[in-house]
Design an enzyme around this catalytic site. Structure first.
Site, PDB file in Angstrom:
ATOM      1  N   LYS A 182      39.051  44.877  38.355  1.00 28.78           N
ATOM      2  CA  LYS A 182      39.620  43.955  39.345  1.00 28.78           C
ATOM      3  C   LYS A 182      40.316  44.732  40.460  1.00 28.78           C
ATOM      4  CE  LYS A 182      40.401  40.312  35.905  1.00 28.78           C
ATOM      5  NZ  LYS A 182      39.369  39.313  36.053  1.00 28.78           N
TER       6      LYS A 182
ATOM      7  N   ARG B  96      26.501  39.128  37.420  1.00 29.15           N
ATOM      8  CA  ARG B  96      25.470  38.669  36.478  1.00 29.15           C
ATOM      9  C   ARG B  96      25.177  37.199  36.734  1.00 29.15           C
ATOM     10  NH1 ARG B  96      29.073  35.466  34.061  1.00 29.15           N
ATOM     11  NH2 ARG B  96      31.103  36.345  33.568  1.00 29.15           N
TER      12      ARG B  96
HETATM   13  P1  ADP Z   1      38.725  36.544  33.873  1.00 27.83           P
HETATM   14  O1  ADP Z   1      38.076  37.746  34.492  1.00 27.83           O
HETATM   15  O2  ADP Z   1      39.399  36.832  32.601  1.00 27.83           O
HETATM   16  O3  ADP Z   1      37.833  35.349  33.837  1.00 27.83           O
HETATM   17  P2  ADP Z   1      39.931  35.617  36.352  1.00 27.83           P
HETATM   18  O4  ADP Z   1      40.696  36.538  37.217  1.00 27.83           O
HETATM   19  O5  ADP Z   1      38.528  35.306  36.766  1.00 27.83           O
HETATM   20  O6  ADP Z   1      39.942  36.186  34.862  1.00 27.83           O
HETATM   21  O7  ADP Z   1      40.744  34.269  36.191  1.00 27.83           O
HETATM   22  C1  ADP Z   1      40.369  33.261  35.263  1.00 27.83           C
HETATM   23  C2  ADP Z   1      41.247  32.036  35.460  1.00 27.83           C
HETATM   24  O8  ADP Z   1      42.626  32.379  35.284  1.00 27.83           O
HETATM   25  C3  ADP Z   1      41.187  31.404  36.839  1.00 27.83           C
HETATM   26  O9  ADP Z   1      40.112  30.523  36.998  1.00 27.83           O
HETATM   27  C4  ADP Z   1      42.533  30.694  36.884  1.00 27.83           C
HETATM   28  O10 ADP Z   1      42.509  29.514  36.145  1.00 27.83           O
HETATM   29  C5  ADP Z   1      43.464  31.669  36.181  1.00 27.83           C
HETATM   30  N1  ADP Z   1      44.096  32.620  37.147  1.00 27.83           N
HETATM   31  C6  ADP Z   1      43.709  33.869  37.437  1.00 27.83           C
HETATM   32  N2  ADP Z   1      44.511  34.443  38.363  1.00 27.83           N
HETATM   33  C7  ADP Z   1      45.440  33.523  38.693  1.00 27.83           C
HETATM   34  C8  ADP Z   1      46.547  33.489  39.593  1.00 27.83           C
HETATM   35  N3  ADP Z   1      46.870  34.542  40.333  1.00 27.83           N
HETATM   36  N4  ADP Z   1      47.295  32.356  39.670  1.00 27.83           N
HETATM   37  C9  ADP Z   1      46.991  31.277  38.903  1.00 27.83           C
HETATM   38  N5  ADP Z   1      45.967  31.241  38.033  1.00 27.83           N
HETATM   39  C10 ADP Z   1      45.184  32.346  37.915  1.00 27.83           C
END
Ligand code: ADP
Length: 498
Positions: free
Chosen positions: A115, A291
């Site tokens: 990330k 993916r």
């Molecule tokens: P992963 O890679 O584990 O899927 P993500 O970064 O894609 O993690 O985030 C997954 C979910 O977590 C998002 O869809 C949201 O619901 C929550 N989330 C992630 N970052 C934030 C943030 N900064 N503030 C609020 N919710 C968040």
């Protein structure tokens, strides 16, 4: 490509093989001993057992998979999602063995797999990002100052995180150090990488993502958006396309931002750029998944594009055969992930035997599944049984279609998310499109489903009563007790469906 091996299992392996076969290409399945009788094994032209049930002893054996390819004359590998799909080292080995990897380059994967590296790569395109630290935290005092500057609550996130794991909300400065330690430990044990960073915790965000398609000639398009705000444990359960709040202007802006993200890592193939959107419709880049995405069917339904076929065409070096102007949303599509989980017990995974398993069929209904009646749901893998997707002219019609498809879906023997899906479709906030990622936490309690079932039974009873009255209109005065018996027994059959 004449022969493609699908390095995956279950519904996604089957779904990929369907497109591969339609293109006149031979298919090879791999399977573990637990999946010996799975539909994806039966459907493939050839199938090879990789080993015992645990993924590490079967689906994750990259070298064995490559050896199998060389032995069988396979010239392409489709990794699906999960397992080896985002493993850059595997991708490199596949390419070195002279086999085409149907997906992006290992370099793109490496950038977007972290990330922090992803944030660094997209920064030069002015991509809006959630405020936070741009590098891994190595000084707690400094990090607390940053957090105070952003304003609590903040989120500590694992750079290598995925699947909703490795995130911790910190409400106040005093808790920071302890939470940070827990986050690092979790990141090390889950991902083998303890790098964590800070992000502002967006209070009520929507999760909106853009599907990307890029060829190896520098053409990058987006296939519109998907809204994936209905989540439990930060993971999606229901998705829809288009997003209710989307406007042409916003779509253009987010689409361009997503294309830039793909460009920032020289992307080719299908990928998804995820954003969070706050209540003022300000959006922030979250991450890119390199993916095929679980929820790709809803994009296929509103665009008419087979994403798997496009992945294969791109992998064999073809140029995209359409332009951005050709991509217009047609109607509305909703997907429900049918997990073997108990919504009334914190969505805890369930296992067992599919004593009854009858998916719905009909116009605009798509079921991507990998199980048949009588099969066991194994404990070794992701608990998804199927994906139910519907498509209709309008969102309202899609909601109605989804509700009927859920009613027609018969699963007995394993707890699942069907009733939960029905409850969501009936919820006033969901109907109004007034949703965010806290929807489940905000509105759902185990009792909701008891009430839902009661209302469902009343609905089924009323429908059957109307059918009965219509059928017996002529001989109404003479309606016999045996006829009413048959109504009650049909009703009973419907009651025990899940
Ligand atoms: P992963 O890679 O584990 O899927 P993500 O970064 O894609 O993690 O985030 C997954 C979910 O977590 C998002 O869809 C949201 O619901 C929550 N989330 C992630 N970052 C934030 C943030 N900064 N503030 C609020 N919710 C968040």
């Amino acid at each position: 490509m004449k022969k493609i091996l699908v390095a995956n299992r279950g519904e996604i392996a089957l779904r990929i093989m369907r497109s591969v076969k339609e293109m006149g290409i031979q298919t090879v399945a791999i399977y573990s001993e637990a999946d010996r009788h799975s539909p994806h094994v039966i459907y493939a032209d050839e199938a090879v057992c990789m080993g015992p049930p645990p993924s590490k002893a079967s689906y994750l054996l990259g070298d064995k998979i490559i050896k199998t390819c060389l032995k069988l004359g396979v010239d392409g590998i489709h990794p699906g999602f999960g397992f080896l799909s985002e493993n850059a080292e595997f991708t490199r080995k596949v390419t070195e063995a002279g086999i085409i990897f149907i997906g992006p380059s290992p370099e793109s994967m490496e950038v977007m797999g972290s990330k922090l590296a992803a944030k660094a790569a997209v920064a030069k395109y002015d991509t809006p990002m959630v405020p936070g630290t741009a590098k891994a935290i190595d000084d707690i005092g400094e990090a607390i100052e940053v957090a105070k500057g952003i304003g609590f609550p903040i989120l500590i996130k694992a750079s290598a995180g995925g699947g909703g794991k490795g995130m911790r909300i910190v409400e106040k400065a005093e808790d920071f150090e302890e939470q940070m330690q827990l986050a690092v430990n979790e990141a090390v044990s889950a991902f083998g990488d303890g790098a964590v960073f800070i992000e502002k915790y967006i209070a009520s965000p929507r999760h909106i993502e853009i599907q990307i398609l890029a060829d190896q000639h520098g053409n990058i398009l987006h296939l519109l958006e998907r809204e994936c705000s209905i989540q439990r444990r930060h993971q999606k359960v229901i998705e829809e396309a288009p997003a209710v709040i989307m406007t042409e202007k916003l779509r253009e802006s987010m689409g361009q931002a997503a294309i830039n993200v793909a460009r920032s890592c020289n992307y080719h193939g299908a990928g998804t750029v995820e954003f969070l959107m706050d209540e003022n419709q300000k959006y922030y880049f979250l991450e890119m998944n390199t993916r095929l995405q679980v929820e790709h069917p809803i994009t296929e339904m509103i665009t008419g594009i087979d994403i798997v076929k496009e992945q294969i065409k791109v992998a064999r070096g073809e140029k995209l055969s359409f332009t951005q102007a050709d991509i217009k949303p047609n109607g509305h599509s909703i997907e429900l992930r049918i997990y073997a989980e108990d919504p009334q017990n914190n969505f805890l995974p369930d296992i067992g035997n599919l004593q009854t398993y009858r998916p719905p069929i009909g116009n605009g209904i798509r079921v991507d599944d990998g199980f048949r009646e009588g099969m066991d749901i194994p404990i070794y893998y992701d608990p998804m049984i199927a994906k139910l997707a519907v498509h209709a002219d309008t969102r309202e019609a899609a909601l109605q279609k989804m509700k009927q498809a859920i009613r027609d879906y018969k699963i007995v023997g394993v707890k699942n998310t069907l009733d939960f899906g029905h409850w969501v479709m009936n919820h006033p906030a969901f109907i109004a499109g007034d949703i965010d990622t806290h929807f489940i936490k905000k509105y759902f309690t185990p009792e909701c489903l008891d009430k839902e079932l009661e209302e469902e039974e009343a609905f089924v009873a009323a429908t059957l009563a109307v059918q009965f009255l219509e059928k017996n209109k002529v001989k109404f005065d003479n309606a016999t007790s045996s006829s009413s018996d048959s109504v009650s027994s049909t009703w009973h059959k419907n009651r025990v469906r899940r």
